[in-house]
Write a protein that holds these residues in place. Sequence first.
Motif, PDB file in Angstrom:
ATOM      1  N   LYS A   1      11.003   1.802  39.352  1.00 63.08           N
ATOM      2  CA  LYS A   1      12.433   1.813  39.668  1.00 63.08           C
ATOM      3  C   LYS A   1      13.120   3.014  39.033  1.00 63.08           C
ATOM      4  O   LYS A   1      14.105   3.542  39.571  1.00 63.08           O
ATOM      5  CB  LYS A   1      13.075   0.508  39.177  1.00 63.08           C
ATOM      6  CG  LYS A   1      14.555   0.359  39.540  1.00 63.08           C
ATOM      7  CD  LYS A   1      15.064  -1.002  39.079  1.00 63.08           C
ATOM      8  CE  LYS A   1      16.533  -1.203  39.422  1.00 63.08           C
ATOM      9  NZ  LYS A   1      17.022  -2.543  38.987  1.00 63.08           N
TER      10      LYS A   1
ATOM     11  N   SER B   1      13.110  -4.533  52.228  1.00 63.66           N
ATOM     12  CA  SER B   1      14.496  -4.092  52.388  1.00 63.66           C
ATOM     13  C   SER B   1      14.656  -2.698  51.790  1.00 63.66           C
ATOM     14  O   SER B   1      13.805  -2.216  51.044  1.00 63.66           O
ATOM     15  CB  SER B   1      15.443  -5.066  51.681  1.00 63.66           C
ATOM     16  OG  SER B   1      15.285  -4.958  50.263  1.00 63.66           O
TER      17      SER B   1
ATOM     18  N   TYR C   1      16.752  -1.830  49.476  1.00 59.71           N
ATOM     19  CA  TYR C   1      16.834  -1.981  48.024  1.00 59.71           C
ATOM     20  C   TYR C   1      15.436  -2.128  47.413  1.00 59.71           C
ATOM     21  O   TYR C   1      15.098  -1.464  46.425  1.00 59.71           O
ATOM     22  CB  TYR C   1      17.688  -3.195  47.668  1.00 59.71           C
ATOM     23  CG  TYR C   1      17.700  -3.505  46.178  1.00 59.71           C
ATOM     24  CD1 TYR C   1      18.449  -2.746  45.291  1.00 59.71           C
ATOM     25  CD2 TYR C   1      16.932  -4.556  45.673  1.00 59.71           C
ATOM     26  CE1 TYR C   1      18.442  -3.012  43.923  1.00 59.71           C
ATOM     27  CE2 TYR C   1      16.918  -4.834  44.309  1.00 59.71           C
ATOM     28  CZ  TYR C   1      17.678  -4.064  43.444  1.00 59.71           C
ATOM     29  OH  TYR C   1      17.655  -4.333  42.098  1.00 59.71           O
ATOM     30  N   ASP C   2      14.608  -2.977  48.001  1.00 64.01           N
ATOM     31  CA  ASP C   2      13.265  -3.196  47.458  1.00 64.01           C
ATOM     32  C   ASP C   2      12.402  -1.944  47.576  1.00 64.01           C
ATOM     33  O   ASP C   2      11.547  -1.687  46.719  1.00 64.01           O
ATOM     34  CB  ASP C   2      12.595  -4.377  48.161  1.00 64.01           C
ATOM     35  CG  ASP C   2      13.184  -5.716  47.740  1.00 64.01           C
ATOM     36  OD1 ASP C   2      13.806  -5.783  46.665  1.00 64.01           O
ATOM     37  OD2 ASP C   2      13.031  -6.701  48.497  1.00 64.01           O
TER      38      ASP C   2
ATOM     39  N   VAL D   1      13.482   0.244  44.658  1.00 61.00           N
ATOM     40  CA  VAL D   1      12.953  -0.303  43.407  1.00 61.00           C
ATOM     41  C   VAL D   1      11.462   0.007  43.293  1.00 61.00           C
ATOM     42  O   VAL D   1      10.953   0.304  42.195  1.00 61.00           O
ATOM     43  CB  VAL D   1      13.206  -1.822  43.322  1.00 61.00           C
ATOM     44  CG1 VAL D   1      12.436  -2.448  42.164  1.00 61.00           C
ATOM     45  CG2 VAL D   1      14.698  -2.099  43.175  1.00 61.00           C
TER      46      VAL D   1
ATOM     47  N   ASN E   1      25.007  -0.662  51.234  1.00 63.94           N
ATOM     48  CA  ASN E   1      25.193  -1.578  50.099  1.00 63.94           C
ATOM     49  C   ASN E   1      23.929  -1.671  49.246  1.00 63.94           C
ATOM     50  O   ASN E   1      24.007  -1.762  48.015  1.00 63.94           O
ATOM     51  CB  ASN E   1      25.603  -2.965  50.599  1.00 63.94           C
ATOM     52  CG  ASN E   1      27.021  -2.987  51.134  1.00 63.94           C
ATOM     53  OD1 ASN E   1      27.837  -2.136  50.778  1.00 63.94           O
ATOM     54  ND2 ASN E   1      27.331  -3.945  51.993  1.00 63.94           N
ATOM     55  N   ASP E   2      22.761  -1.652  49.892  1.00 65.04           N
ATOM     56  CA  ASP E   2      21.501  -1.654  49.141  1.00 65.04           C
ATOM     57  C   ASP E   2      21.369  -0.387  48.295  1.00 65.04           C
ATOM     58  O   ASP E   2      20.921  -0.434  47.142  1.00 65.04           O
ATOM     59  CB  ASP E   2      20.312  -1.765  50.095  1.00 65.04           C
ATOM     60  CG  ASP E   2      19.945  -3.205  50.425  1.00 65.04           C
ATOM     61  OD1 ASP E   2      20.707  -4.108  50.033  1.00 65.04           O
ATOM     62  OD2 ASP E   2      18.900  -3.424  51.060  1.00 65.04           O
ATOM     63  N   ILE E   3      21.748   0.739  48.881  1.00 66.23           N
ATOM     64  CA  ILE E   3      21.679   2.008  48.141  1.00 66.23           C
ATOM     65  C   ILE E   3      22.632   1.978  46.957  1.00 66.23           C
ATOM     66  O   ILE E   3      22.261   2.370  45.834  1.00 66.23           O
ATOM     67  CB  ILE E   3      22.006   3.192  49.079  1.00 66.23           C
ATOM     68  CG1 ILE E   3      20.869   3.382  50.085  1.00 66.23           C
ATOM     69  CG2 ILE E   3      22.232   4.476  48.282  1.00 66.23           C
ATOM     70  CD1 ILE E   3      21.180   4.387  51.185  1.00 66.23           C
TER      71      ILE E   3
ATOM     72  N   LYS F   1      23.805  -0.582  45.377  1.00 69.47           N
ATOM     73  CA  LYS F   1      23.305  -1.522  44.369  1.00 69.47           C
ATOM     74  C   LYS F   1      22.249  -0.858  43.502  1.00 69.47           C
ATOM     75  O   LYS F   1      22.286  -0.962  42.260  1.00 69.47           O
ATOM     76  CB  LYS F   1      22.717  -2.764  45.049  1.00 69.47           C
ATOM     77  CG  LYS F   1      22.142  -3.782  44.068  1.00 69.47           C
ATOM     78  CD  LYS F   1      21.520  -4.971  44.800  1.00 69.47           C
ATOM     79  CE  LYS F   1      20.913  -5.961  43.799  1.00 69.47           C
ATOM     80  NZ  LYS F   1      20.232  -7.084  44.478  1.00 69.47           N
ATOM     81  N   PHE F   2      21.308  -0.161  44.139  1.00 66.82           N
ATOM     82  CA  PHE F   2      20.260   0.534  43.392  1.00 66.82           C
ATOM     83  C   PHE F   2      20.856   1.599  42.478  1.00 66.82           C
ATOM     84  O   PHE F   2      20.465   1.726  41.308  1.00 66.82           O
ATOM     85  CB  PHE F   2      19.259   1.162  44.364  1.00 66.82           C
ATOM     86  CG  PHE F   2      18.229   2.025  43.695  1.00 66.82           C
ATOM     87  CD1 PHE F   2      17.149   1.459  43.029  1.00 66.82           C
ATOM     88  CD2 PHE F   2      18.343   3.413  43.707  1.00 66.82           C
ATOM     89  CE1 PHE F   2      16.203   2.246  42.394  1.00 66.82           C
ATOM     90  CE2 PHE F   2      17.401   4.214  43.069  1.00 66.82           C
ATOM     91  CZ  PHE F   2      16.334   3.633  42.414  1.00 66.82           C
TER      92      PHE F   2
ATOM     93  N   GLU G   1      22.312   0.362  39.284  1.00 63.48           N
ATOM     94  CA  GLU G   1      21.351  -0.177  38.313  1.00 63.48           C
ATOM     95  C   GLU G   1      20.479   0.907  37.678  1.00 63.48           C
ATOM     96  O   GLU G   1      19.657   0.615  36.811  1.00 63.48           O
ATOM     97  CB  GLU G   1      20.452  -1.205  39.006  1.00 63.48           C
ATOM     98  CG  GLU G   1      21.211  -2.433  39.503  1.00 63.48           C
ATOM     99  CD  GLU G   1      20.352  -3.368  40.351  1.00 63.48           C
ATOM    100  OE1 GLU G   1      20.848  -4.441  40.735  1.00 63.48           O
ATOM    101  OE2 GLU G   1      19.192  -3.005  40.655  1.00 63.48           O
TER     102      GLU G   1
END
Length: 335
Positions: free
Chosen positions: A61, A106, A108-109, A112, A143-145, A147-148, A151
């Motif tokens: 990640k 996804s 996001y996954d 990661v 939104n996934d991008i 979120k990543f 983090e």
Amino acid sequence: MASIISKLKELDDLPQKVDSEISNLEKHEKAVKSEAKTLEDLQQKSGNRFPGSDYHPSDRKNWMNGLDPQKIPINKIIWPGTHDSATNEIGIPDITRPFAQCQSLSIYDQLVLGTRVLDIRVQEDRRVCHGILLSYNIDVVINDIKKFLSETSSEIIILEIRTEFGHDDPPEFDNYLVGELSDFLIHQDDRVFDMTVAELLPKRVICVWKPSKSAPPKSGDPLWSSAYLKDNWIDNDLPWTKFQSNMKYLSEQPPVSNRKFFYRVENTVTPQANYPDVVIKSVTWRIHPYARLFISQCLSKDYVDRLQIFSTDFIDEDFVDACIGFTFAKIEGKA
């Protein structure tokens, strides 16, 4: 009477046409098996090891941070990417999905896992698509991008978004992208290719926008034009043919130190509608296991200074680790 005679002739020719089609299918099946064996034989003979091939990041990640952003020149990264990235929920499960799905994770996954280049196709209503099949709204991807990015602190992403062939551009889509990602966007600038990851931070996203009809982004814009992300895709399902094509086109590229664009190699093959197997996962597996072989062959042919973005269908840890490991070796001067 003439039409009846014509129909009778078509019926008379039908057995010959069927025999010809069966013969073509048999020849193609033999070609697939022969080319798969050629790749396997090359791997047995030459191996698939290269400097950094034993490297496995402790945290995929945050792998750029783990390699030290101050030591990572943008043009020395082997960027792990995904082909048709946002297709994990495309189409109808068990009906149309197998013919369009190129990724099971996804966005996001994927990030990661270590993916750092995304290939997104959209249509007029901002829904992600692959050909005629549809998936979720682009908001899911963005939104996934975000979120990543929230983090992590030092990971750079290349986000390519294009209008799918045959579709019109989503209205005001460039404004939408800038509005959603403005805090993270690295503006279009040739100097980026001579910088390190640390020198780009806190900006984190190189967003390449490829519209079908709208004006492309210009120098200094928040978005990048498609001239900055090039590849040579061929429509073929034969693994050795694609492997050789990838190597040929890569050999023709300038060294990364002399070019002001990203170049992508895709470790994929494409199902052909006129042959029985059109399920993407089974077809792409003809070449999928040979990503490390491709890197090792780049080394043996002295193309190390040309390889940059390396993409795949159904990305996995081994593919990511191969790219990161080779990046590590380049940074350490071992490749």
